[in-house]
Design a protein around this motif. Structure first.
Motif, PDB file in Angstrom:
ATOM      1  N   LYS A 137       0.843  -1.192   0.000  1.00 25.83           N
ATOM      2  CA  LYS A 137       0.000   0.000   0.000  1.00 25.83           C
ATOM      3  C   LYS A 137       0.879   1.243   0.000  1.00 25.83           C
ATOM      4  CE  LYS A 137      -0.426   0.384   5.040  1.00 25.83           C
ATOM      5  NZ  LYS A 137      -1.352   0.346   6.207  1.00 25.83           N
ATOM      6  N   LYS A 138       0.311   2.353  -0.399  1.00 23.33           N
ATOM      7  CA  LYS A 138       1.048   3.605  -0.442  1.00 23.33           C
ATOM      8  C   LYS A 138       1.561   3.968   0.949  1.00 23.33           C
ATOM      9  CE  LYS A 138      -1.317   5.500  -4.483  1.00 23.33           C
ATOM     10  NZ  LYS A 138      -2.112   6.621  -5.034  1.00 23.33           N
ATOM     11  N   THR A 186      -5.852  -8.566  -3.982  1.00 27.88           N
ATOM     12  CA  THR A 186      -5.404  -7.239  -4.395  1.00 27.88           C
ATOM     13  C   THR A 186      -6.357  -6.155  -3.895  1.00 27.88           C
ATOM     14  OG1 THR A 186      -4.427  -8.184  -6.397  1.00 27.88           O
ATOM     15  CG2 THR A 186      -4.757  -5.801  -6.367  1.00 27.88           C
ATOM     16  N   VAL A 189      -5.708  -4.902  -0.448  1.00 34.94           N
ATOM     17  CA  VAL A 189      -4.661  -3.883  -0.334  1.00 34.94           C
ATOM     18  C   VAL A 189      -5.242  -2.516  -0.649  1.00 34.94           C
ATOM     19  CG1 VAL A 189      -2.402  -3.107  -1.154  1.00 34.94           C
ATOM     20  CG2 VAL A 189      -2.889  -5.559  -1.015  1.00 34.94           C
ATOM     21  N   GLN A 190      -5.970  -2.432  -1.740  1.00 35.50           N
ATOM     22  CA  GLN A 190      -6.537  -1.150  -2.168  1.00 35.50           C
ATOM     23  C   GLN A 190      -7.512  -0.596  -1.133  1.00 35.50           C
ATOM     24  OE1 GLN A 190      -8.268  -1.271  -6.061  1.00 35.50           O
ATOM     25  NE2 GLN A 190      -8.537   0.939  -6.186  1.00 35.50           N
ATOM     26  N   GLY A 192      -7.294  -1.027   2.019  1.00 38.86           N
ATOM     27  CA  GLY A 192      -6.612  -0.747   3.269  1.00 38.86           C
ATOM     28  C   GLY A 192      -6.818  -1.800   4.341  1.00 38.86           C
ATOM     29  N   ASP A 195      -1.711  -4.618   4.524  1.00 38.30           N
ATOM     30  CA  ASP A 195      -0.593  -3.732   4.177  1.00 38.30           C
ATOM     31  C   ASP A 195       0.045  -4.096   2.843  1.00 38.30           C
ATOM     32  OD1 ASP A 195      -0.608  -2.256   6.725  1.00 38.30           O
ATOM     33  OD2 ASP A 195       0.000  -4.194   7.569  1.00 38.30           O
ATOM     34  N   VAL A 214      -3.565   1.089  -6.601  1.00 34.87           N
ATOM     35  CA  VAL A 214      -3.576  -0.025  -5.661  1.00 34.87           C
ATOM     36  C   VAL A 214      -2.343  -0.022  -4.767  1.00 34.87           C
ATOM     37  CG1 VAL A 214      -2.422  -1.720  -7.147  1.00 34.87           C
ATOM     38  CG2 VAL A 214      -4.074  -2.486  -5.459  1.00 34.87           C
ATOM     39  N   GLY A 215      -1.224   0.499  -5.257  1.00 31.73           N
ATOM     40  CA  GLY A 215       0.006   0.512  -4.475  1.00 31.73           C
ATOM     41  C   GLY A 215       1.221   0.432  -5.382  1.00 31.73           C
TER      42      GLY A 215
END
Length: 281
Positions: A137-138, A186, A189-190, A192, A195, A214-215
């Motif tokens: 993740k970002k 996936t 992750v998007q 949240g 991680d 998505v990251g």
């Protein structure tokens, strides 16, 4: 440039040799039935399966139902070599081994040869190498596996896959959430909910290229890589496996396998320049 005629002519020698081998005593199965190779030659049908949402390996057009991807291209060329009709069904990474064991399909391209899988099926020689990576993740920038192996770190995987087995073994302290499909893992992750998602690099690069929000892709150190192989139902007669091995090695030598991979990578916007430093096919 390698022509299909060149591939067909030279690989035809391997087919003739394999056909000859099928007449040996080893071809007789323990249960008295015909071998996979014999059945394919008799029925002129080659059965395989594909995984939706797994570009550039496999991609299903929802409007037309047509499949594409580099493993579709490879198994199509293999069927042509055998002068057989390709019969294609849909599966998941987790169910592909079961499909082979139950004799639902004759071959499945795209399996990593893990010890657990090797207990029940046979594998071909490698088609290419693939590093284990993560879609993070970002703001999450893990550099090593140790940084991921912590109780507060949440990891998603698709159940039964090689990345599921790797995460389970290498990240025993992390919180691992298992989902039915790669896409669901996936999405976690998007959203949240986790991680990072453990995924082989080829699929991770494709997912991020498709949806940059998505990251980002992380290949933790040290690099752990696997190979992408074909899987077969285990049987006494190894003619089918041996023929496919000859076919793969021959077409790797001519550059056909690599060209098919690169072509399908380009279709999803990936090139070799997108690979992290030190990572190659």
């Amino acid at each position: 440039m390698v022509s299909r005629r060149m591939i067909g002519t030279a690989a035809g020698f391997a087919l003739a040799a394999a056909a000859s081998a099928a007449t040996t005593p080893a071809a007789a199965q323990a249960a008295g039935g015909e071998s996979t190779f014999e059945r394919i030659r008799r029925t002129k049908k080659l059965r395989t399966a594909a995984v939706a949402g797994a570009a550039p390996y496999y991609h299903k057009d929802l409007a037309s139902g047509k499949w594409s991807g580099f493993y579709i291209d490879l198994v199509t060329a293999l069927a042509e070599e055998l002068e057989a009709e390709l019969e294609l069904s849909e599966t998941t990474w987790g169910n592909a081994v079961l499909d082979l064991q139950s004799n639902k399909i004759d071959i499945f391209f795209g399996l990593n040869p893990t010890p657990k899988r090797a207990l029940v099926i046979d594998f071909s020689v490698p088609c290419f190498s693939n590093a284990f990576s993560f879609i993070a993740k970002k703001g999450f920038e893990p550099k090593t596996w140790d940084e991921l192996n912590k109780p507060e770190i949440r990891i998603s995987t698709d159940v039964g896959s090689s990345q599921d087995q790797v995460a389970t073994r290498l990240l025993p302290k992390a919180q691992i959430s298992r989902f039915k499909s790669v896409d669901e893992a996936t999405m976690a992750v998007q959203a949240g909910r986790v991680d990072a998602q453990c995924l082989v690099m080829m699929l991770a690069l494709t997912a991020v290229k498709k949806n940059p929000n998505v990251g980002h892709v992380v290949v933790p150190q040290p690099v752990f890589a696997t190979t992408s192989n074909a899987g077969f139902r285990r049987e006494q007669d190894k003619t089918w496996r041996d023929f496919v091995n000859t076919w793969i090695e021959f077409n790797k030598g001519l550059g056909f396998v690599r060209s098919v991979i690169l072509k399908n990578m380009e279709l999803v916007g990936i090139s070799e320049s997108d690979f992290p430093p030190g990572i190659t096919l």
